[in-house]
Design an enzyme around this catalytic site. Structure first.
Site, mmCIF file in Angstrom:
data_model
loop_
_atom_site.group_PDB
_atom_site.id
_atom_site.type_symbol
_atom_site.label_atom_id
_atom_site.label_comp_id
_atom_site.label_asym_id
_atom_site.label_seq_id
_atom_site.Cartn_x
_atom_site.Cartn_y
_atom_site.Cartn_z
ATOM 1 C CB SER A 205 -7.609 48.750 58.968
ATOM 2 O OG SER A 205 -6.683 49.708 59.436
HETATM 3 N N1 SAM Z 1 -3.583 51.808 56.191
HETATM 4 C C1 SAM Z 1 -2.766 50.863 56.769
HETATM 5 C C2 SAM Z 1 -2.866 49.546 55.705
HETATM 6 O O1 SAM Z 1 -3.706 49.675 54.799
HETATM 7 O O2 SAM Z 1 -2.381 48.612 56.302
HETATM 8 C C3 SAM Z 1 -3.044 50.297 58.202
HETATM 9 C C4 SAM Z 1 -2.552 51.389 59.180
HETATM 10 S S1 SAM Z 1 -2.215 51.211 60.775
HETATM 11 C C5 SAM Z 1 -3.745 51.088 61.555
HETATM 12 C C6 SAM Z 1 -1.754 52.987 61.366
HETATM 13 C C7 SAM Z 1 -0.325 53.343 60.581
HETATM 14 O O3 SAM Z 1 -0.258 54.666 60.805
HETATM 15 C C8 SAM Z 1 0.833 52.617 61.279
HETATM 16 O O4 SAM Z 1 1.608 51.904 60.118
HETATM 17 C C9 SAM Z 1 1.618 53.683 61.757
HETATM 18 O O5 SAM Z 1 3.049 53.505 61.872
HETATM 19 C C10 SAM Z 1 1.228 55.002 61.343
HETATM 20 N N2 SAM Z 1 1.506 55.905 61.824
HETATM 21 C C11 SAM Z 1 1.163 56.241 63.212
HETATM 22 N N3 SAM Z 1 1.385 57.912 63.521
HETATM 23 C C12 SAM Z 1 1.679 58.318 62.250
HETATM 24 C C13 SAM Z 1 2.165 59.532 61.877
HETATM 25 N N4 SAM Z 1 2.223 60.682 62.709
HETATM 26 N N5 SAM Z 1 2.418 59.848 60.332
HETATM 27 C C14 SAM Z 1 2.331 58.760 59.401
HETATM 28 N N6 SAM Z 1 1.941 57.621 59.896
HETATM 29 C C15 SAM Z 1 1.622 57.338 61.167
#
Ligand code: SAM
Length: 232
Positions: free
Chosen positions: A74
């Site tokens: 993000s």
């Molecule tokens: N917090 C992260 C960082 O600092 O890099 C950025 C996160 S990215 C915007 C959102 C993440 O949520 C992705 O890696 C995606 O694979 C994960 N995600 C989506 N659905 C999910 C779920 N049900 N459980 C866990 N992770 C999930």
């Protein structure tokens, strides 16, 4: 939304520290982030170590960046804002759903006692755990799985940060919030603008919700979130 500005100002001394300082002043303080603990954490965490090497020069720019598997790290402002809203205290246990690169987990780990982070894409979870270990973050546990269900073995959590958007708030996350705790979560339909919401659980167990700003996150995936959307 603000225009991207991807220069890192590399020079002599510690170039990454100078780039982080500029990021903090121009992107965070300028937009109203005023929690000094959060600003100090954002000055410390080496964001360039959490992005693909080819993008390291852009790590301190004012934008999200791709990290593979169709996912992103993000924008720094969003990480700082969510952290400020979560208000992690030094003795808090914090849950993050959506580890991605591990960067938000590292920022939380600078401020909280223990961080538990769940990532549904296994190779991302593996890489984030390695990055965090190499940087010496011994108070973060990463596991691969569906964060919709939270991490009940370590609940309750003083703060929960969700970095992918469901259409409705997953009930297990509300259950795993400690009295006095804060849940920070983007909520909204697929491929549309979502609302960044904060839900506070009062000491009497009642829930109080407010909308902070419109945001755009990748969707929360997995069976349960998909069922909530009513998708086929
Ligand atoms: N917090 C992260 C960082 O600092 O890099 C950025 C996160 S990215 C915007 C959102 C993440 O949520 C992705 O890696 C995606 O694979 C994960 N995600 C989506 N659905 C999910 C779920 N049900 N459980 C866990 N992770 C999930």
């Amino acid at each position: 939304p603000v225009a991207a500005c991807a220069q890192t100002g590399l020079g002599s001394g510690d170039p990454a520290a100078a780039a982080r300082q500029a990021m903090v002043e121009q992107q965070l303080v300028a937009r109203g982030i005023d929690d000094t603990r959060v600003l100090d954490a954002m000055r410390r965490v080496p964001r360039h170590r959490f992005v693909p090497e080819a993008l390291a020069e852009q790590a301190y720019g004012d934008q999200p960046l791709p990290i593979g598997h169709d996912q992103t790290i993000s924008q720094p402002y969003i990480v700082a804002l969510m952290t400020q809203l979560a208000r992690p205290a030094p003795d808090d246990r914090v849950l993050e759903v959506g580890t991605g690169s591990g960067y938000q987990a590292a920022v939380l780990a600078e401020l909280a006692g223990e961080v538990y982070s769940i990532e549904i894409v296994t190779p991302l979870a593996t890489r984030a755990a390695l990055t965090l270990r190499r940087l010496g973050y011994s108070n973060v546990a990463v596991r691969s799985g569906d964060g919709y269900a939270g991490w009940p073995e370590h609940a309750p959590f003083g703060a929960i940060v969700v970095t992918a958007a469901p259409e409705r708030i997953p009930p297990p996350l509300l259950e795993q919030l400690a009295p006095g705790g804060r849940l920070v979560i983007p909520v909204g339909p697929l491929h549309a603008t979502q609302e960044l919401r904060v839900v506070e659980k009062r000491e009497d167990g009642s829930l109080h919700e407010r909308v902070v700003i419109p945001v755009r996150f990748v969707p929360l995936t997995g069976e349960a979130a998909t069922r909530d959307r009513g998708d086929p």
